[in-house]
Design a protein around this motif. Structure first.
Motif, PDB file in Angstrom:
ATOM      1  N   VAL A  81       0.836  -1.198   0.000  1.00 54.40           N
ATOM      2  CA  VAL A  81       0.000   0.000   0.000  1.00 54.40           C
ATOM      3  C   VAL A  81       0.877   1.257   0.000  1.00 54.40           C
ATOM      4  O   VAL A  81       0.634   2.210  -0.739  1.00 54.40           O
ATOM      5  N   ALA A  82       1.919   1.243   0.838  1.00 52.56           N
ATOM      6  CA  ALA A  82       2.817   2.389   0.902  1.00 52.56           C
ATOM      7  C   ALA A  82       3.543   2.592  -0.423  1.00 52.56           C
ATOM      8  O   ALA A  82       3.692   3.730  -0.902  1.00 52.56           O
ATOM      9  N   GLY A 109       1.336   5.393  -1.467  1.00 52.77           N
ATOM     10  CA  GLY A 109       1.946   6.315  -0.515  1.00 52.77           C
ATOM     11  C   GLY A 109       1.209   6.548   0.786  1.00 52.77           C
ATOM     12  O   GLY A 109       1.525   7.508   1.506  1.00 52.77           O
ATOM     13  N   VAL A 110       0.224   5.707   1.130  1.00 48.81           N
ATOM     14  CA  VAL A 110      -0.500   5.911   2.387  1.00 48.81           C
ATOM     15  C   VAL A 110      -0.213   4.769   3.354  1.00 48.81           C
ATOM     16  O   VAL A 110       0.241   3.692   2.956  1.00 48.81           O
ATOM     17  N   ALA A 111      -0.496   5.037   4.642  1.00 50.53           N
ATOM     18  CA  ALA A 111      -0.331   4.038   5.688  1.00 50.53           C
ATOM     19  C   ALA A 111      -1.699   3.488   6.082  1.00 50.53           C
ATOM     20  O   ALA A 111      -2.711   4.193   6.014  1.00 50.53           O
ATOM     21  N   TRP A 145     -10.204   8.162  -3.935  1.00 50.50           N
ATOM     22  CA  TRP A 145     -11.227   7.686  -3.013  1.00 50.50           C
ATOM     23  C   TRP A 145     -12.583   7.696  -3.709  1.00 50.50           C
ATOM     24  O   TRP A 145     -12.946   8.664  -4.372  1.00 50.50           O
ATOM     25  N   PHE A 146     -13.350   6.619  -3.536  1.00 54.01           N
ATOM     26  CA  PHE A 146     -14.685   6.507  -4.109  1.00 54.01           C
ATOM     27  C   PHE A 146     -15.691   6.214  -2.994  1.00 54.01           C
ATOM     28  O   PHE A 146     -15.460   5.345  -2.152  1.00 54.01           O
ATOM     29  N   GLY A 182      -1.442   9.847   5.480  1.00 48.61           N
ATOM     30  CA  GLY A 182      -0.769  10.060   4.210  1.00 48.61           C
ATOM     31  C   GLY A 182      -1.680  10.539   3.100  1.00 48.61           C
ATOM     32  O   GLY A 182      -2.903  10.408   3.159  1.00 48.61           O
ATOM     33  N   GLU A 183      -1.053  11.105   2.069  1.00 45.70           N
ATOM     34  CA  GLU A 183      -1.738  11.546   0.860  1.00 45.70           C
ATOM     35  C   GLU A 183      -1.401  10.600  -0.286  1.00 45.70           C
ATOM     36  O   GLU A 183      -0.310  10.021  -0.331  1.00 45.70           O
TER      37      GLU A 183
END
Length: 282
Positions: free
Chosen positions: A198-199, A203-205, A248-249, A234-235
């Protein structure tokens, strides 16, 4: 839907002595494609009786087990496609046959590819032979035993309130979005793979991992372990060259997502069902 009950397929290495093979199912691989007959738009493998009239050269035949009592074989063959038959990649079966039967077809294809790629010992180069008891290849010179390769991988739906994070692989059609996935690296636990993938990809945690189910996936030779995970921090930053877009949905506004045969869709549907139930409760 996730499948936690017994399979209709019984895996066996050696056919029972009294097994009737007259109506056996033959999963015939012609290169990377599978020979089939279409019945009302639904592909199916050929039967042993139908294959008797097919002019193809068979250079590998492997017993797989029984599907609802019927013997099943994986075959590798060469030749022109016979009249009345069709060939297609196995992806064309997605969403057109039931998930358990798709997994069986995937098993057949993986066995054929494993035989093709392991005819010689990877240690000493001698010609392998079939193992007398296991589904494996054995080197008569050095004794190395080689089993069909299985690559564990993760697939995860990241959740944030009523939203889910979906991404589009750079190699996919521009309208297709799905969950994040990746292979397990040596030395990793499954949970560590979820956090790393995922990171790396967006780029998010994440936190609060929940195992949801699994699916055998023959593209290529994967066992996909499915998770839900909560967004932590994170973004979104897309991995260059691999992820073309990620966003995001809301659960009520899905983009074009994979069909119902794929575990990615099962993960999405489970989230949508959960959120819709929560909304009804108020």
């Amino acid at each position: 839907m996730f499948h936690d009950g017994p399979s209709k397929f019984i895996s066996e290495v050696t056919p029972p002595a009294n097994l009737d093979v007259a109506d056996a199912l033959y999963f015939v691989c012609l290169g990377d494609d599978v020979l089939s007959i279409s019945e009302q738009g639904v592909p199916r493998p050929v039967t042993a009786d139908e294959f008797r009239w097919v002019d193809l050269e068979v250079h590998y035949k492997h017993y797989l087990g029984r599907w609802e009592g019927r013997a099943c074989y994986a075959l590798a063959a060469n030749g022109a496609v016979p009249d009345g038959f069709a060939v297609s990649g196995l992806r064309a079966w997605l969403g057109r046959v039931e998930p358990d039967f798709f997994s069986l077809a995937g098993r057949a294809k993986q066995i054929v590819e494993w035989d093709r790629d392991h005819r010689h010992c990877g240690r000493c180069g001698a010609t392998n032979v079939d193992h007398p008891a296991d589904r494996a290849k054995q080197c008569p010179a050095c004794g190395l035993t080689t089993y069909p390769r299985l690559s564990p991988s993760i697939i995860v739906l990241v959740r944030r309130g009523e939203e889910m994070l979906l991404a589009r692989n750079a190699a996919w059609p521009t309208s297709m979005y799905s969950t994040l996935a990746g292979f397990v690296e040596p030395g990793e636990s499954i949970e560590q793979t979820v956090h790393r993938e995922v990171a790396e990809e967006v780029g998010v945690a994440v936190e609060n991992l929940r195992y949801m189910g699994s699916q055998s996936w023959p593209f290529p030779n994967s066992l996909m372990l499915g998770f839900h995970a909560d967004y932590a921090d994170g973004e979104i930053v897309c991995h260059d060259g691999e992820i073309a877009d990620a966003r995001w949905f809301h659960y009520g506004q899905l983009p074009n997502v994979p069909g119902g045969t794929a575990i990615s869709r099962w993960l999405i549907d489970a989230f949508v069902k959960e959120m819709a139930a929560a909304a009804r409760r108020g």
